[in-house]
Structure formats: C-alpha cells, structure tokens
Design a protein around this motif. Structure first.
Motif, PDB file in Angstrom:
ATOM      1  N   ARG A   1      18.863  52.194  45.703  1.00 28.31           N
ATOM      2  CA  ARG A   1      18.059  53.318  46.214  1.00 28.31           C
ATOM      3  C   ARG A   1      16.902  52.800  47.061  1.00 28.31           C
ATOM      4  O   ARG A   1      16.079  51.985  46.600  1.00 28.31           O
ATOM      5  CB  ARG A   1      17.506  54.125  45.061  1.00 28.31           C
ATOM      6  N   PRO A   2      16.769  53.229  48.326  1.00 27.14           N
ATOM      7  CA  PRO A   2      15.626  52.826  49.151  1.00 27.14           C
ATOM      8  C   PRO A   2      14.359  53.540  48.695  1.00 27.14           C
ATOM      9  O   PRO A   2      14.371  54.760  48.455  1.00 27.14           O
ATOM     10  CB  PRO A   2      16.027  53.256  50.561  1.00 27.14           C
ATOM     11  N   VAL A   3      13.296  52.782  48.558  1.00 25.05           N
ATOM     12  CA  VAL A   3      12.012  53.365  48.162  1.00 25.05           C
ATOM     13  C   VAL A   3      10.992  53.098  49.267  1.00 25.05           C
ATOM     14  O   VAL A   3      11.016  52.049  49.908  1.00 25.05           O
ATOM     15  CB  VAL A   3      11.519  52.776  46.826  1.00 25.05           C
ATOM     16  N   PRO A   4      10.112  54.050  49.531  1.00 28.05           N
ATOM     17  CA  PRO A   4       9.152  53.876  50.631  1.00 28.05           C
ATOM     18  C   PRO A   4       8.094  52.823  50.311  1.00 28.05           C
ATOM     19  O   PRO A   4       7.711  52.635  49.148  1.00 28.05           O
ATOM     20  CB  PRO A   4       8.522  55.266  50.778  1.00 28.05           C
ATOM     21  N   LYS A   5       7.654  52.149  51.355  1.00 26.04           N
ATOM     22  CA  LYS A   5       6.517  51.229  51.272  1.00 26.04           C
ATOM     23  C   LYS A   5       5.335  51.907  51.950  1.00 26.04           C
ATOM     24  O   LYS A   5       5.494  52.563  52.979  1.00 26.04           O
ATOM     25  CB  LYS A   5       6.823  49.903  51.965  1.00 26.04           C
ATOM     26  N   PHE A   6       4.142  51.751  51.349  1.00 26.59           N
ATOM     27  CA  PHE A   6       2.963  52.410  51.880  1.00 26.59           C
ATOM     28  C   PHE A   6       1.867  51.396  52.189  1.00 26.59           C
ATOM     29  O   PHE A   6       1.771  50.345  51.538  1.00 26.59           O
ATOM     30  CB  PHE A   6       2.413  53.437  50.873  1.00 26.59           C
ATOM     31  N   GLU A   7       1.054  51.754  53.142  1.00 37.23           N
ATOM     32  CA  GLU A   7      -0.149  50.964  53.430  1.00 37.23           C
ATOM     33  C   GLU A   7      -1.086  51.075  52.227  1.00 37.23           C
ATOM     34  O   GLU A   7      -1.434  52.175  51.796  1.00 37.23           O
ATOM     35  CB  GLU A   7      -0.841  51.522  54.669  1.00 37.23           C
ATOM     36  N   PRO A   8      -1.475  49.921  51.627  1.00 37.67           N
ATOM     37  CA  PRO A   8      -2.368  50.002  50.460  1.00 37.67           C
ATOM     38  C   PRO A   8      -3.785  50.385  50.857  1.00 37.67           C
ATOM     39  O   PRO A   8      -4.286  49.959  51.893  1.00 37.67           O
ATOM     40  CB  PRO A   8      -2.321  48.576  49.894  1.00 37.67           C
ATOM     41  N   LEU A   9      -4.426  51.207  50.044  1.00 36.33           N
ATOM     42  CA  LEU A   9      -5.791  51.660  50.281  1.00 36.33           C
ATOM     43  C   LEU A   9      -6.664  51.331  49.069  1.00 36.33           C
ATOM     44  O   LEU A   9      -6.155  51.037  47.983  1.00 36.33           O
ATOM     45  CB  LEU A   9      -5.814  53.167  50.540  1.00 36.33           C
ATOM     46  N   PRO A  10      -8.000  51.381  49.230  1.00 36.36           N
ATOM     47  CA  PRO A  10      -8.887  51.091  48.102  1.00 36.36           C
ATOM     48  C   PRO A  10      -8.598  51.985  46.902  1.00 36.36           C
ATOM     49  O   PRO A  10      -8.150  53.121  47.036  1.00 36.36           O
ATOM     50  CB  PRO A  10     -10.284  51.369  48.675  1.00 36.36           C
ATOM     51  N   GLY A  11      -8.861  51.460  45.724  1.00 31.73           N
ATOM     52  CA  GLY A  11      -8.652  52.213  44.495  1.00 31.73           C
ATOM     53  C   GLY A  11      -7.192  52.370  44.135  1.00 31.73           C
ATOM     54  O   GLY A  11      -6.809  53.323  43.471  1.00 31.73           O
ATOM     55  N   ASN A  12      -6.383  51.412  44.602  1.00 31.64           N
ATOM     56  CA  ASN A  12      -4.935  51.429  44.334  1.00 31.64           C
ATOM     57  C   ASN A  12      -4.258  52.693  44.858  1.00 31.64           C
ATOM     58  O   ASN A  12      -3.245  53.141  44.330  1.00 31.64           O
ATOM     59  CB  ASN A  12      -4.656  51.281  42.834  1.00 31.64           C
ATOM     60  N   ARG A  13      -4.857  53.303  45.897  1.00 25.19           N
ATOM     61  CA  ARG A  13      -4.245  54.463  46.521  1.00 25.19           C
ATOM     62  C   ARG A  13      -3.255  54.021  47.582  1.00 25.19           C
ATOM     63  O   ARG A  13      -3.310  52.898  48.073  1.00 25.19           O
ATOM     64  CB  ARG A  13      -5.321  55.361  47.138  1.00 25.19           C
TER      65      ARG A  13
ATOM     66  N   PRO B   1       3.068  55.723  55.163  1.00 28.76           N
ATOM     67  CA  PRO B   1       4.317  54.994  54.927  1.00 28.76           C
ATOM     68  C   PRO B   1       4.574  53.992  56.053  1.00 28.76           C
ATOM     69  O   PRO B   1       4.315  54.275  57.220  1.00 28.76           O
ATOM     70  CB  PRO B   1       5.376  56.095  54.905  1.00 28.76           C
ATOM     71  N   ILE B   2       5.094  52.831  55.692  1.00 36.28           N
ATOM     72  CA  ILE B   2       5.355  51.785  56.687  1.00 36.28           C
ATOM     73  C   ILE B   2       6.796  51.292  56.608  1.00 36.28           C
ATOM     74  O   ILE B   2       7.111  50.198  57.069  1.00 36.28           O
ATOM     75  CB  ILE B   2       4.381  50.596  56.522  1.00 36.28           C
ATOM     76  N   GLY B   3       7.685  52.093  56.029  1.00 38.06           N
ATOM     77  CA  GLY B   3       9.083  51.711  55.952  1.00 38.06           C
ATOM     78  C   GLY B   3       9.652  51.870  54.556  1.00 38.06           C
ATOM     79  O   GLY B   3       9.037  52.498  53.688  1.00 38.06           O
ATOM     80  N   TYR B   4      10.825  51.278  54.355  1.00 38.52           N
ATOM     81  CA  TYR B   4      11.521  51.375  53.072  1.00 38.52           C
ATOM     82  C   TYR B   4      12.045  49.992  52.685  1.00 38.52           C
ATOM     83  O   TYR B   4      12.241  49.118  53.539  1.00 38.52           O
ATOM     84  CB  TYR B   4      12.716  52.333  53.162  1.00 38.52           C
ATOM     85  N   ARG B   5      12.271  49.829  51.395  1.00 40.81           N
ATOM     86  CA  ARG B   5      12.887  48.599  50.910  1.00 40.81           C
ATOM     87  C   ARG B   5      13.813  48.943  49.743  1.00 40.81           C
ATOM     88  O   ARG B   5      13.703  50.002  49.122  1.00 40.81           O
ATOM     89  CB  ARG B   5      11.855  47.574  50.450  1.00 40.81           C
ATOM     90  N   SER B   6      14.719  48.023  49.464  1.00 41.61           N
ATOM     91  CA  SER B   6      15.554  48.131  48.262  1.00 41.61           C
ATOM     92  C   SER B   6      15.971  46.728  47.868  1.00 41.61           C
ATOM     93  O   SER B   6      16.005  45.809  48.701  1.00 41.61           O
ATOM     94  CB  SER B   6      16.796  48.989  48.528  1.00 41.61           C
TER      95      SER B   6
END
Length: 442
Positions: free
Chosen positions: A238-250, A254-259
């Motif tokens: 299953r492909p899951v989205p990758k996100f740009e990390p932000l302060p406070g573990n937020r 989205p910057i793509g997907y990985r599996s």
C-alpha cells in the motif's frame, strides 16, 4: 575539485605568504610566467617578484587592492603537484589572467593537496580585469576543466531521455525530473533547469516523435506484472503519503508516496513506482519506470492500482541497503547538490531527498553531512540563503522543518571554506612574519 578567491590587497602579501611556505619546505614554486626579465633568472627573491607585480599594477592608479590571490584544492592526495599545477594554469587562462604575470605554488602541508595562484588584477593595458560574478565563475571554470559542467549534465540527460520508450509527455518529463532537473516549457522547447540556471533545451518535437513511435512491450509488461504479483504478497504494497515535516511533529504539504514494495523493487530490480495523487489522498494512478529495459509504463498497462490496496500476504517491511547515493558524498558534490536542492524543487525536502543530502542541527547551526565531516552551511551559502535556511531550521530531531522557497531563488554562489593553513594566514589571528628577501628557486 574546488576554487576559492582569497582576499585582495595593495601589498601583494600573497607572495610573502607562499614564499614562507617554500622556505619551510611546506610548498614549492611550480610555475612562474610572464615576469619579463625575471623569467630567465636562476633564483628569484620574493621582493623581486612583489616589486615586479607592483610595477606592473601601477599602470592603474585608481584600483587600490590590486592583488589577485586564489586557491585550488582537491580531495586528499587525489591529484599530484604536477596535475594541480596544470589545472591551475588552465584555470588562470579561463579567469582572464593568463597574459598577466602570475605564479603558482604547490602546498602539501594540509590533508588536501592544493595550489595558490598570485597575480595582478591589472592587465598590460592598465585596465582592471573583470571581477563580475568572480566566485561563481571560479567554480564554473573548475567544473568545465574537470568536465563536471552542468550544461554537459543537461546534454547527458537529453541523451538518456532518448534511450527510453514512453507514451506521454508527462512520462518523459518524469525521467528528467528523476535526474534532478526542473522543467519549463518555452515556445517549442523544453528548458532543463539546474543549479538555478537553464542548462539545456530539448525540442518538444523530439518528445512528440518518441511518443508517436511508442509500442507497448507486452512481454516485459507481463514479466513486471508477475514480479509485482509475487512480491506484493510479501512486502507492504500500500502506498502511503510522505509529508513535509513541521515543528511539533506536525505534517506539512505532501511530497510524494512510498511503500516497502516500491523500495524493494527499486533496490533489487531497478524498477521505480511513482504514484500520482493530490493533497496526500489515495493515489489515482501510478507510473512504472523500468530502468533496466529503459521503458516507462502506465501503471494500468502492468498491474491494477487497486491491487496494491487489496493484496494480502506477509506484509513485510523493507529497508533498502545503503547505496552509494545514501552514503555521505564528497565536499564539492555536496555543495553543488545543495544549491540544486534549494533552487530546483518545489520544496526543500524534495530536493534534499532527491540528492540524498542530510542536514542536521549543530548548536543551532545547520550543517551538511559529507564524507569529510559535518560542514556548516554558512561556509556554502551566501548570506541571504543562509539567513533563510536558519529561519527555516528548527531544533526538532535535527530535521529541516519549514521552508521559505522565495529566498532560495537566487543565483547560486559557491563560497568554499578555507583550508586550515589558509584560514590562519588570512584570518584575524594571522601573525605578521618577517619580510626577508628569501630566495625562491624553481
């Protein structure tokens, strides 16, 4: 290979500095050119060389700091004294100082072999030699000499594109984007942008011709289908989205997907799964880049997208083996790739991930990890970019957490860190040395 322009002065103290190196057997004069009557003298003293440069430079009374002083350095002992001297001589010509009096001194007292060049900023006609974009031109000249020039990279990328079969323009662009280029349509040309500048063009007609000649390789599609069917039952598919990390573990944009399946296929078969989606939602499609057979498939031509979500099995995770790209890279490559990461991608994180660059926090200072140790980014980036990077870098697990892309859209400048001996010689702590008329032999 790196080049650095050192400080200008009115006294040509670069001659004294390098002469002291030769007298202490830490350096060797390897080339002396265009010094007129001094050329045929068996032994030349540093004061004679300085006086000649001063006399040559006095043709211009307006320019005060007339010394041109530069350093070219390689990694470790990668290049010998003679090789570095020849490279420096060619570099002097490219920088516009080839007809001026200049000397090249080889240094061997640091971890990196390097040479110093001393000349005059005034030419034989009394005009100042142009110093516009000097720091940028210095590294560009080295890149050209070492055949690492970005325009050559663009030419190779165009050649690589011709090797692939693909059925849409988007698929062709995907290949070029994987090579680190940002793309822009201009008229009937596709511009290839890297390191902040247009490095090459590809006629859109050429891409159209590739599309028209595309024929589905059914045999290869069936092979890939069998591979996907087999290993999607083993690894998490299953492909899951990758996100740009932000302060406070937020999570940011989205910057793509990985599996895990995608990581396995890329590592073992040279096959990339590129999923397409919006706002981190479930992908609506995917492309499959078969780097082994040089084909880009629509996902639907090979394996139904829904199977990635439905497949049951062992659901193993996969951690790819450390490749060359994931290991710390050398200093010059790291600097050039950092500029590309800042300028050529929609987010900084995408650029860092693409180039496998690691930036960590060291006491509040962003540092780039290289094979030669952690390098403060202040030694690489010009002030505006460094300020923007500091503002975007937060102390949270040592990751880059925010972006301010507007401030990064500048012409890249390579500001190379000094070797230890040069830093001591040209920094505030430099100790004044005696100016005796020691002899230089060559």
């Amino acid at each position: 290979m790196r080049a650095k322009i050192l400080s200008s002065t009115s006294s040509f103290n670069g001659v004294t500095y390098n002469t002291n190196k030769t007298q202490n057997e830490k350096g060797e004069l390897t080339r002396l050119r265009n010094f007129g009557y001094l050329q045929d003298t068996r032994e030349v003293g540093p004061n004679e060389v300085k006086n000649y440069l001063i006399a040559h430079s006095n043709r211009n009374s307006i320019v005060k700091e007339k010394q041109f002083h530069a350093m070219i350095s390689c990694k470790g002992r990668e290049y010998s004294k003679d090789q570095l001297t020849d490279i420096a001589h060619e570099w002097v010509d490219k920088m516009g100082y080839g007809n001026n009096p200049f000397l090249i001194v080889f240094h061997k007292d640091t971890a990196n072999n390097h040479v110093h060049i001393v000349s005059s900023r005034i030419d034989k006609e009394g005009k100042k030699i142009s110093d516009s974009f000097e720091k940028l031109r210095a590294q560009e000249a080295i890149n050209e000499i070492m055949r690492l020039n970005p325009k050559h990279e663009a030419t190779k990328a165009a050649e690589k594109l011709r090797e692939y079969s693909f059925s849409t323009k988007a698929q062709g662009m995907l290949i070029l984007e994987n090579l680190g280029f940002k793309l822009r349509n201009k008229g009937r040309q596709l511009e290839l942008i890297k390191y902040g500048s247009v490095q090459g063009h590809i006629p859109l007609a050429e891409i159209d011709q590739k599309i028209q000649s595309y024929e589905l390789d059914k045999n290869r599609a069936n092979q890939l289908k069998a591979i996907l069917d087999k290993y999607s039952k083993v690894y998490q598919a299953r492909p899951v989205p990758k996100f740009e990390p932000l302060p406070g573990n937020r999570m940011g944009n989205p910057i793509g997907y990985r599996s895990d399946l995608g990581e396995f296929l890329k590592d073992k078969f040279g096959v990339q799964l590129i999923f397409h989606g919006k706002e981190g939602k479930q992908p609506y499609g995917y492309s499959l880049i078969d780097n082994t057979n040089k084909i880009v498939f629509k996902g639907s031509e090979v394996f139904p997208l829904k199977r990635f979500f439905e497949q049951e099995g062992e659901r193993k995770s996969y951690s790819p083996e450390q490749s060359k790209d994931s290991k710390p890279i050398d200093l010059i490559t790291a600097k050039v790739k950092l500029q590309s990461a800042l300028n050529d991608f929609s987010t900084i994180r995408q650029g860092l991930d693409h180039h496998s660059l690691k930036i960590e926090n060291r006491d509040g200072n962003p540092c780039l990890k290289t094979s030669q140790g952690d390098l403060p980014t202040k030694d690489i980036l010009p002030p505006d970019q460094q300020l923007a990077l500091r503002e975007s870098f937060k102390e949270s697990d040592g990751h880059l957490l925010q972006q301010n892309q507007e401030l990064f859209d500048l012409i890249p400048t390579l500001n190379i860190a000094n070797d230890v001996d040069d830093e001591a010689a040209h920094g505030r702590r430099r100790k004044k040395k005696s100016k005796g008329d020691n002899e230089i032999s060559r």
